[in-house]
Scaffold this active site. Sequence first.
Site, PDB file in Angstrom:
ATOM      1  N   HIS A 105       0.877  -1.230   0.147  1.00  0.00           N
ATOM      2  CA  HIS A 105       0.012   0.040  -0.022  1.00  0.00           C
ATOM      3  C   HIS A 105       0.827   1.195  -0.014  1.00  0.00           C
ATOM      4  O   HIS A 105       1.796   1.251   0.905  1.00  0.00           O
ATOM      5  CB  HIS A 105      -0.932   0.101   1.392  1.00  0.00           C
ATOM      6  CG  HIS A 105      -1.763   1.136   1.423  1.00  0.00           C
ATOM      7  ND1 HIS A 105      -2.789   1.414   0.305  1.00  0.00           N
ATOM      8  CD2 HIS A 105      -2.063   2.107   2.198  1.00  0.00           C
ATOM      9  CE1 HIS A 105      -3.566   2.609   0.673  1.00  0.00           C
ATOM     10  NE2 HIS A 105      -2.950   3.008   1.857  1.00  0.00           N
TER      11      HIS A 105
ATOM     12  N   VAL B  82       0.980  -2.943   5.652  1.00  0.00           N
ATOM     13  CA  VAL B  82       2.095  -2.503   4.699  1.00  0.00           C
ATOM     14  C   VAL B  82       1.861  -3.149   3.382  1.00  0.00           C
ATOM     15  O   VAL B  82       2.705  -3.261   2.488  1.00  0.00           O
ATOM     16  CB  VAL B  82       3.465  -2.361   5.092  1.00  0.00           C
ATOM     17  CG1 VAL B  82       3.822  -1.416   6.277  1.00  0.00           C
ATOM     18  CG2 VAL B  82       3.988  -3.938   5.543  1.00  0.00           C
ATOM     19  N   GLU B  83       0.995  -4.162   3.188  1.00  0.00           N
ATOM     20  CA  GLU B  83       0.707  -4.965   2.172  1.00  0.00           C
ATOM     21  C   GLU B  83      -0.624  -4.309   1.433  1.00  0.00           C
ATOM     22  O   GLU B  83      -0.902  -3.391   0.866  1.00  0.00           O
ATOM     23  CB  GLU B  83       0.445  -6.200   2.429  1.00  0.00           C
ATOM     24  CG  GLU B  83       2.215  -6.950   3.090  1.00  0.00           C
ATOM     25  CD  GLU B  83       1.960  -8.279   3.090  1.00  0.00           C
ATOM     26  OE1 GLU B  83       1.825  -9.152   2.427  1.00  0.00           O
ATOM     27  OE2 GLU B  83       2.617  -8.739   4.176  1.00  0.00           O
ATOM     28  N   MET B  84      -1.748  -4.918   1.788  1.00  0.00           N
ATOM     29  CA  MET B  84      -2.963  -4.696   1.038  1.00  0.00           C
ATOM     30  C   MET B  84      -3.778  -3.702   1.981  1.00  0.00           C
ATOM     31  O   MET B  84      -4.668  -2.934   1.441  1.00  0.00           O
ATOM     32  CB  MET B  84      -3.841  -6.069   0.625  1.00  0.00           C
ATOM     33  CG  MET B  84      -3.158  -6.696  -0.228  1.00  0.00           C
ATOM     34  SD  MET B  84      -3.909  -8.399  -0.507  1.00  0.00           S
ATOM     35  CE  MET B  84      -5.103  -7.964  -1.555  1.00  0.00           C
TER      36      MET B  84
END
Length: 362
Positions: free
Chosen positions: A111, A153-155
């Site tokens: 993200h 910090v991913e989706m």
Amino acid sequence: MNTRWMSAVLVSTVALAVACDKPAEKAQAPAAQAPPAEAPKTQLEIAQANTGLFKPLPKTFASPDQTKAQEDLGRMLYYETRVSKNHDISCNSCHNLKTFGVDNEPTSPGHKGVRGGRNSPTTLNAAGHFAQFWDGREPDVEAQAKGPVLNPVEMAMPDPDTVVNVLKSIPGYPPLFADAFPGEADPVTYDNFGKAVGAFERNLVTPSRWDKFLEGDHTALTETELKGFNTFMASGCQACHNGALVGGGSFQKLGAVKPWPNQADHGRMDVTKNAADDLVFKAPSLRNIAKTGPYFHDGSVKDLSEAVAMMGEYQLGRKLNEQETGEIVAWLNTLTGELDMNYAAQPELPPSGPKTPAPDPS
């Protein structure tokens, strides 16, 4: 009578008598011949004797109760970007099925471009691993599929309910969930999201020339590749990399015999809080390893030969020379398999509905 003649006769008679009294000497046996030297074993013969720790890849890791409806739904969800906060990231973003289930980045951008702390491992054959993630914090691909969606910090989705609300707002998904999970009063759940993605991933299997060799085709590997396997075995690599996946079946301490250069990531210790698990990671599968670099949990090494040499030095206490490293890499290339892209290709996704939440770039 001539006395000299008589003496000679007497001496001859005594000598004959003594000779007759002596036991007959056995005839000397001919010297035993050494057995013929055994012919040196061929690389094929050595390899055949070394395959006991390995077996062919199964055709599927599907669970007995999964259905085609679940697999079809899971395929859509694997490519679905609307389950990310900004509608721009899917499972396939970091685990691209066109590039052997990885993005070939040291760490993946999530993200707003923020990068995670670990290399994204391949989803190909992942369902056969004994645990998921580098630190083994989840038991199976169904549980693993739910993690990145909620990772900030991913989706970056805030919670499971938000994911469910998005899926329910897309008109095509509720009927697909109902088909995949019949008999459930409210089938659109976050657990079922994970089950569907997991069902899809359980068929992401990549058989290779190595499997043909294990199944009895002795022409499947070249002489150089056979020698590479034998060097792999002679070096001790099979202690961590064995079985159908050539790894993925144990936790191992990184830097087993020599301290690993980068000790910033404590690995499994962050999960167990046990000091004995410091720098312990899941030993990765070597399936498709020639295509899934960069290597190690931090993606710090781009070159496969360098990665092999480091494993020899830090895990086995062996300084592999250039020839040995090259031989092992030659064999590792035989683990590159083929994915059925008719199964894995991106399908058409259901269009958004009027109530589908807009992307949130914040």
